[in-house]
Design an enzyme around this catalytic site. Structure first.
Site, mmCIF file in Angstrom:
data_model
loop_
_atom_site.group_PDB
_atom_site.id
_atom_site.type_symbol
_atom_site.label_atom_id
_atom_site.label_comp_id
_atom_site.label_asym_id
_atom_site.label_seq_id
_atom_site.Cartn_x
_atom_site.Cartn_y
_atom_site.Cartn_z
ATOM 1 N N LEU A 101 1.131 -1.276 0.015
ATOM 2 C CA LEU A 101 -0.206 0.072 0.052
ATOM 3 C C LEU A 101 0.876 1.057 0.023
ATOM 4 O O LEU A 101 1.891 1.170 0.519
ATOM 5 C CB LEU A 101 -0.942 0.094 1.311
ATOM 6 C CG LEU A 101 -2.056 -0.964 1.246
ATOM 7 C CD1 LEU A 101 -2.694 -0.797 2.582
ATOM 8 C CD2 LEU A 101 -3.046 -0.871 0.245
ATOM 9 N N ASP A 102 0.366 2.315 -0.899
ATOM 10 C CA ASP A 102 1.477 3.348 -0.954
ATOM 11 C C ASP A 102 1.661 3.844 0.679
ATOM 12 O O ASP A 102 0.629 3.779 1.473
ATOM 13 C CB ASP A 102 0.729 4.743 -1.616
ATOM 14 C CG ASP A 102 0.479 4.180 -2.904
ATOM 15 O OD1 ASP A 102 1.150 3.476 -3.516
ATOM 16 O OD2 ASP A 102 -0.491 4.718 -3.460
ATOM 17 N N TYR A 103 2.756 4.794 0.760
ATOM 18 C CA TYR A 103 3.012 5.548 1.981
ATOM 19 C C TYR A 103 1.695 6.220 2.404
ATOM 20 O O TYR A 103 1.513 6.127 3.620
ATOM 21 C CB TYR A 103 4.167 6.597 1.671
ATOM 22 C CG TYR A 103 4.806 7.339 2.785
ATOM 23 C CD1 TYR A 103 5.301 6.780 3.633
ATOM 24 C CD2 TYR A 103 4.355 8.736 2.882
ATOM 25 C CE1 TYR A 103 6.101 7.600 4.836
ATOM 26 C CE2 TYR A 103 4.889 9.494 3.939
ATOM 27 C CZ TYR A 103 5.674 8.889 4.811
ATOM 28 O OH TYR A 103 6.268 9.601 5.733
ATOM 29 N N THR A 105 -1.293 5.658 1.631
ATOM 30 C CA THR A 105 -2.687 5.025 1.738
ATOM 31 C C THR A 105 -2.614 4.243 3.008
ATOM 32 O O THR A 105 -1.741 3.658 3.721
ATOM 33 C CB THR A 105 -2.677 4.014 0.664
ATOM 34 O OG1 THR A 105 -2.811 4.813 -0.577
ATOM 35 C CG2 THR A 105 -4.018 3.064 0.580
ATOM 36 N N ARG A 189 -5.029 5.632 -7.265
ATOM 37 C CA ARG A 189 -4.924 7.299 -7.471
ATOM 38 C C ARG A 189 -4.794 7.775 -9.032
ATOM 39 O O ARG A 189 -5.472 8.747 -9.446
ATOM 40 C CB ARG A 189 -3.641 7.468 -6.796
ATOM 41 C CG ARG A 189 -3.733 7.332 -5.254
ATOM 42 C CD ARG A 189 -2.261 7.647 -4.649
ATOM 43 N NE ARG A 189 -2.254 7.243 -3.130
ATOM 44 C CZ ARG A 189 -2.813 7.975 -1.979
ATOM 45 N NH1 ARG A 189 -3.242 9.187 -2.314
ATOM 46 N NH2 ARG A 189 -3.104 7.529 -0.862
#
Ligand code: URA
Length: 234
Positions: A101-103, A105, A189
């Site tokens: 998961l993104d930083y 998110t 995103r």
């Protein structure tokens, strides 16, 4: 068995990170430096950074975490940022995050030392539905979501058909549930960027039928037997 699979089974790293370790020459098989894709036999001695890896009976561990934003989804970060590992309960084994998961998110993250399950869940062919809660600044209509549903171009390739619907909207913001079956980098995103909308908040709320319910931000618990069995059956 392939060397990256062995390292994953031993709980050293995910297969992808294991490949990075192999490429950088950190892994030896007997007296030679391992190469990508190399096979190992039961009797081979495998070393990481010169240390013999002991192939003992492995106990598999599985956790579900509500990852907060502002945390990286790796075992260690070369920029010294906080990682998801700091949210694991004390005494847990060498588990690693399944996928990323993104930083920025937050939400549902599985961590395990079961390399086989991790590989299957993250393989592009798995097509496991993952649902996200997205918040967009301003208004949005169901019609605006049509390009997202039918596929937008990312890196020259159309995203697969997906489900998306508005769960709340007002003048200030719109909340959408989107379910995708792929895992391209920053996919959700970028799908919204493709329709000219900036994602202000992103949270993964389910993987298949497995939901985040009951876990506060930063909380983590072992998965239950039936949840593990469910994931293995996906
Ligand atoms: N899509 C994104 O854009 N970010 C994530 O972390 C997961 C899916």
């Amino acid at each position: 068995m392939r060397i990256n699979k062995l390292l994953a089974d031993l709980g050293v790293a995910s297969r992808r990170s294991a490949d990075e370790m192999i490429s950088s020459g950190r892994v030896q098989i007997n007296s030679h430096t391992a190469t990508l894709g190399e096979n190992v036999e039961e009797t081979d001695k495998v070393f990481l950074d010169g240390k013999l890896l002991v192939r003992k009976e492995k106990t598999e561990e599985y956790y579900i975490m509500n990852k907060p934003k502002g945390v990286v989804c790796t075992v260690s970060d070369d920029r010294g940022r906080k990682t998801v590992m700091s949210y694991l309960p004390e005494g847990c084994g060498r588990v690693f995050p399944v996928g990323r998961l993104d930083y920025d998110t937050e939400g549902l993250l599985i961590l395990t030392n079961d390399g086989e399950l991790s590989h299957r869940l993250t393989h592009p062919s798995s097509q496991i539905p993952k649902t996200y809660l997205v918040r967009i600044e301003g208004t949005l209509t169901e019609k605006d979501l049509n390009p997202i549903r039918s596929g937008v171009e990312l890196d020259g390739v159309l995203t697969k058909k997906c489900k998306a619907h508005i769960v709340e909207t007002n003048k200030a913001y719109t909340k959408v549930h989107i379910t995708i079956t792929e895992g391209k980098n920053r996919q959700v995103r970028r799908m919204f960027e493709a329709i000219g909308k900036n994602v202000a908040f992103l949270k993964r709320i389910s993987i298949g039928q497995l939901k985040l319910t009951g876990l506060d931000r930063g909380e983590c618990r072992p998965l239950k037997e039936q949840e593990i069995a469910y994931l293995k059956g996906l």
